[in-house]
Design an enzyme around this catalytic site. Structure first.
Site, PDB file in Angstrom:
ATOM      1  N   ASP A 432       0.762  -1.290   0.083  1.00 18.75           N
ATOM      2  CA  ASP A 432      -0.011  -0.029  -0.046  1.00 18.75           C
ATOM      3  C   ASP A 432       1.008   1.038   0.130  1.00 18.75           C
ATOM      4  O   ASP A 432       1.544   1.655   0.971  1.00 18.75           O
ATOM      5  CB  ASP A 432      -0.865  -0.160   1.267  1.00 18.75           C
ATOM      6  N   HIS A 433       0.698   1.985  -1.086  1.00 20.06           N
ATOM      7  CA  HIS A 433       1.553   3.172  -1.376  1.00 20.06           C
ATOM      8  C   HIS A 433       1.627   4.122  -0.351  1.00 20.06           C
ATOM      9  O   HIS A 433       2.199   5.081  -0.124  1.00 20.06           O
ATOM     10  CB  HIS A 433       1.877   3.530  -2.719  1.00 20.06           C
ATOM     11  N   ARG A 434       0.465   4.333   0.313  1.00 28.26           N
ATOM     12  CA  ARG A 434      -0.074   5.324   1.341  1.00 28.26           C
ATOM     13  C   ARG A 434       0.942   4.881   2.526  1.00 28.26           C
ATOM     14  O   ARG A 434       1.132   6.065   3.301  1.00 28.26           O
ATOM     15  CB  ARG A 434      -1.284   5.085   1.613  1.00 28.26           C
TER      16      ARG A 434
END
Length: 462
Positions: A432-434
């Site tokens: 999850d790039h967040r």
């Protein structure tokens, strides 16, 4: 004798429906309290249902293969006690005069609740999810769409009976598929029950040789006849398949996902596994590649805790979890399940191997409880067992990372300044790039790869 219905209970985990897999009893069987009477499949697991009463099975409302909503009746029992009302009728009964000792034991989560002293009891109607057979009578909230009322013999005024068309869930489903209003069908079954034969008779008028234009534009001819195109196979989306589909959609469109790959020479790991399996003290555990990868993942996650985190949308916070609960994706006849090894970071390699093997066996037998399929913090999926080299796995909803392990290939590889046949595999990490940026994800994957390429390197891993 009193007739008591047993409705599909709330099995927890937010599940609202289940498919009846099999009956363990038949009409006329005498059952004891807590005897297993049926097996249902939820979106997560197979669950055995115990009998909430001791008595005789008088009716099975549902056939195997039918999906039932929570609160919908499954089976009726004849039990000792005051005369009951007919199943499917909403009846205000006389206040109970039974003593506490005379009432049936209550099973947590399902079955009948003890009647309150001096309070009238009511029987649940099929399809209403909130009432059990002897639940205290509370005036129900008016439904948004009133249920159709079937033509039925006028009941005595004192009972205040309100009845909807009587039919089993399979017949109701068939009526919906055919667009038939059950209120317009005359039931020929017991006490006016609408049967499949009644629906067939309702559709008895011959089909015209020329299909009206409006019908041609709205449905294929095969569907009009109630059939199916010869070259199509329609598979109902339910159970695990339905839950997996919904989870993947939430994951794919709910989190920005990125994937990085790493191909490593895992020969030192495969050689280590052979040595470990030769040890008598590990003969039972038989550690394999998946257990070693899981151990490497736990060690690497200590250096990059972001991969063992989740996104809290409401609080707008990243929540890092100290314990590492590893989900192990398992392909089963029912679909993809992800049972969880809890506190995997606290287990030895032998313990981890045993836990993974037990989870896999339980999952494939369909006996994994719903509670074992929740609470994971990071997941491993072993696509290599299918001969696949790599892929881009989709995150398990609520997790920040998933690691895919490809097939081990014996192939030429650079080694000690030359070319040699080595055991090579590819790792793929989706994150999850967040929560995890590219540097963190790459470092974590490199750490896992370093351990597999040189297991002794864990001594220097800080």
């Amino acid at each position: 004798m009193a007739v008591k219905d047993f409705a599909l209970p709330d099995l927890g985990e937010g599940l609202t429906e289940s498919e009846l897999v099999s009956w363990h009893v038949a009409v006329g069987d005498t059952v004891r309290l807590n005897q297993i009477i049926a097996e249902v499949e939820t979106a997560k697991a197979l669950v055995e249902l115990p009998a909430p009463y001791a008595g005789t099975v008088s009716r099975l409302y549902v056939e195997p293969g039918v999906t039932v909503s929570v609160g919908e009746p499954l089976v009726a029992f004849e039990v000792a006690g005051a005369p009951g009302t007919e199943p499917g009728l909403d009846v205000e009964a006389e206040p109970s005069t039974e003593t506490e000792e005379a009432r049936e034991p209550m099973l947590v989560g399902y079955g009948a609740r003890p009647d309150a002293q001096g309070r009238p009891a009511r029987r649940a109607r099929p399809g209403l999810a909130a009432h059990t057979a002897t639940e205290p009578a509370v005036p129900p909230a008016a439904p948004s769409v009133p249920a159709p009322i079937a033509a039925a013999p006028e009941p005595p005024a004192a009972t205040q009976v309100r009845e909807r068309p009587r039919a089993t869930p399979p017949v109701r489903k068939l009526a919906r598929e055919r667009g038939i209003d059950l209120a317009t069908v005359t039931g020929t079954g017991e006490r006016g029950l609408v049967t499949r034969a009644d629906l067939d008779a309702y559709q008895a008028p011959p089909v015209p040789t020329t299909v009206p234009t409006t019908m041609q534009t709205t449905a294929p001819a095969a569907a009009i006849a109630g059939g199916e195109a010869a070259d199509e196979l329609r598979i109902p989306i339910r159970g695990v398949r339905k839950a997996t589909a919904e989870a993947m959609v939430r994951s794919a469109f709910g989190a920005p996902q990125a994937t990085v790959f790493l191909t490593v020479d895992a020969t030192p790991t495969t050689e280590l596994i052979q040595r470990l399996r030769a040890r008598t003290d590990l003969a039972e555990a038989r550690p394999g590649l998946l257990a070693v990868v899981a151990k490497a993942l736990c060690l690497a996650a200590r250096r990059t805790p972001e991969v063992n985190s989740r996104w809290d949308e409401a609080a707008q916070e990243i929540v890092q979890t100290r314990a590492i609960h590893v989900g192990i994706a398992a392909a089963t006849p029912r679909g993809l399940l992800v049972p969880v090894v809890r506190d995997a970071d606290a287990l030895s390699l032998a313990e981890l191997s045993g836990a993974i093997r037990e989870l896999a066996v339980t999952a494939r037998s369909g006996k994994t409880p719903p509670s074992a399929l929740t609470g994971g913090t990071i997941t491993i999926t072993n696509v290599g067992i299918f001969g696949v080299d790599a892929g881009t796995p989709i995150l398990t909803p609520g997790e920040a990372a998933i690691l895919a392990v490809g097939a081990v290939r014996r192939q030429p590889w650079e080694h000690d300044g030359g070319i040699a046949l080595r055991d090579v595999l590819t790792l793929a990490l989706t994150f999850d790039h967040r929560i995890v940026d590219g540097a963190q994800g790459s470092r974590f994957l490199a750490d896992v790869g370093r351990i597999l390429a040189d297991p002794a390197s864990v001594l220097a891993l800080v």
